[in-house]
Scaffold this motif. Structure first.
Motif, PDB file in Angstrom:
ATOM      1  N   TRP A 181      40.895  40.283  39.327  1.00 52.79           N
ATOM      2  CA  TRP A 181      39.449  40.285  39.524  1.00 52.79           C
ATOM      3  C   TRP A 181      38.996  41.591  40.172  1.00 52.79           C
ATOM      4  CZ3 TRP A 181      36.303  40.994  43.727  1.00 52.79           C
ATOM      5  CH2 TRP A 181      34.942  40.700  43.532  1.00 52.79           C
ATOM      6  N   THR A 182      37.840  42.104  39.715  1.00 53.79           N
ATOM      7  CA  THR A 182      37.098  43.147  40.425  1.00 53.79           C
ATOM      8  C   THR A 182      35.624  42.795  40.294  1.00 53.79           C
ATOM      9  OG1 THR A 182      36.492  44.748  38.687  1.00 53.79           O
ATOM     10  CG2 THR A 182      38.784  44.802  39.488  1.00 53.79           C
ATOM     11  N   TRP A 202      43.430  49.839  39.358  1.00 45.48           N
ATOM     12  CA  TRP A 202      42.030  50.220  39.566  1.00 45.48           C
ATOM     13  C   TRP A 202      41.675  50.189  41.048  1.00 45.48           C
ATOM     14  CZ3 TRP A 202      37.829  47.685  41.688  1.00 45.48           C
ATOM     15  CH2 TRP A 202      36.549  48.132  41.350  1.00 45.48           C
ATOM     16  N   TRP A 203      42.269  49.239  41.761  1.00 42.23           N
ATOM     17  CA  TRP A 203      41.909  49.065  43.166  1.00 42.23           C
ATOM     18  C   TRP A 203      42.358  50.233  44.040  1.00 42.23           C
ATOM     19  CZ3 TRP A 203      38.336  46.266  45.214  1.00 42.23           C
ATOM     20  CH2 TRP A 203      37.927  45.078  44.609  1.00 42.23           C
ATOM     21  N   ARG A 261      39.627  52.804  43.723  1.00 39.78           N
ATOM     22  CA  ARG A 261      38.416  52.263  44.343  1.00 39.78           C
ATOM     23  C   ARG A 261      38.492  52.334  45.862  1.00 39.78           C
ATOM     24  NH1 ARG A 261      34.224  51.106  46.284  1.00 39.78           N
ATOM     25  NH2 ARG A 261      34.035  53.238  45.533  1.00 39.78           N
ATOM     26  N   ARG A 262      39.641  51.988  46.432  1.00 38.46           N
ATOM     27  CA  ARG A 262      39.778  52.037  47.886  1.00 38.46           C
ATOM     28  C   ARG A 262      39.809  53.474  48.394  1.00 38.46           C
ATOM     29  NH1 ARG A 262      37.383  48.443  49.938  1.00 38.46           N
ATOM     30  NH2 ARG A 262      38.230  49.215  51.906  1.00 38.46           N
ATOM     31  N   ALA A 301      41.343  43.816  49.124  1.00 40.51           N
ATOM     32  CA  ALA A 301      41.794  44.291  47.815  1.00 40.51           C
ATOM     33  C   ALA A 301      43.271  43.980  47.596  1.00 40.51           C
ATOM     34  CB  ALA A 301      41.542  45.795  47.694  1.00 40.51           C
ATOM     35  N   ARG A 329      40.056  43.985  35.690  1.00 41.89           N
ATOM     36  CA  ARG A 329      40.524  45.356  35.540  1.00 41.89           C
ATOM     37  C   ARG A 329      42.018  45.397  35.871  1.00 41.89           C
ATOM     38  NH1 ARG A 329      35.966  45.884  33.907  1.00 41.89           N
ATOM     39  NH2 ARG A 329      34.495  47.603  34.202  1.00 41.89           N
TER      40      ARG A 329
END
Length: 249
Positions: free
Chosen positions: A103-104, A113-114, A117-118, A49, A109
């Motif tokens: 990219w996701t 966002w990452w 998510r992580r 990520a 996004r």
């Protein structure tokens, strides 16, 4: 909620669980993986990520191309590698800006966002490690509730590409019993011709689950059954079974 700090804290807690067990311990909730493989997955996932963000990628990154993607053999060095990966995510987002588009797997996004998510990837995999080791597992109610919301968000997007986990016109209601959550502790998920939709509200679903937010998360993510958890289930159990059968691990 400060997702930056939560990512560091959850990664550290995950690492301490791994330290306490035999690396060859099977992880039943992750197919044929062992704790060693689960550890590598989480640690390399952080770095994956971070590299997507730092390189501002607009296409998927092959996990084999992740820089420093293999943990050291020494456990203390491996734990530093794990924690360092979480920090790399935070550093990458800060460097490019939380609003930069990258990219996701759901499409472009904002880089920030990452981080969330992580966080939730790590919380659920910490549950995998805890279950494999027979260790206690719980989350702060607010964090567990947000993990549920994120899980539903992911399912709503992915449902556009696969079979709907709810038949059209059917609904699923979740009610977290933790004190103080208020509206964010309830979810009403519905299905129509456009796919899945959901809101934070109290409503009558075709099937309803009621229990602590951590237990609802474990049930939703198929880590444990509602019977094992003691989660209350009311209504049409077939609706719940279809949901489980058509949502990813």
């Amino acid at each position: 909620m400060d997702f930056r700090q939560v990512l560091l804290d959850e990664t550290r807690a995950f690492g301490e669980l791994i330290r306490s067990g035999d690396p060859q311990t099977p992880v039943p909730t992750c197919g044929e993986w062992t704790l060693r493989q689960l550890f590598r997955h989480v640690g390399r996932g952080h770095r994956w990520a971070a590299q997507i963000v730092s390189d501002r990628l607009s296409e998927p990154l092959d996990p084999r191309a992740v820089r420093d993607g293999k943990p050291p053999e020494d456990i203390e060095a491996a734990l530093r590698w794990l924690q360092g990966g979480a920090q790399l995510v935070l550093d990458a987002v800060e460097a490019v800006g939380a609003g930069a588009r990258v990219w996701t797997f759901l499409g472009p996004r904002p880089a920030g966002w990452w981080v969330r998510r992580r966080v939730h990837e790590t919380t659920v995999h910490r549950a995998d490690a805890a279950l494999a080791l027979g260790a206690e597992y719980t989350l702060p109610a607010e964090l567990a509730a947000d993990a549920i919301s994120e899980w539903i968000e992911l399912m709503a997007v992915q449902a556009r590409r696969t079979q709907l986990p709810l038949e059209r016109g059917r609904s699923l209601h979740l009610h977290a019993t933790d004190a103080g959550l208020g509206a964010v502790g309830e979810w009403l998920i519905t299905s129509d011709e456009e796919g899945l939709d959901w809101t934070h509200e109290h409503g009558k679903g075709d099937v309803a689950l009621r229990g602590p937010a951590t237990d609802l998360l474990l049930a939703l993510s198929r880590r444990r059954t509602v019977d094992d958890l003691g989660v209350e289930l009311h209504g049409d159990i077939a609706v719940w079974e279809r949901w489980l059968a058509n949502t990813s691990l």
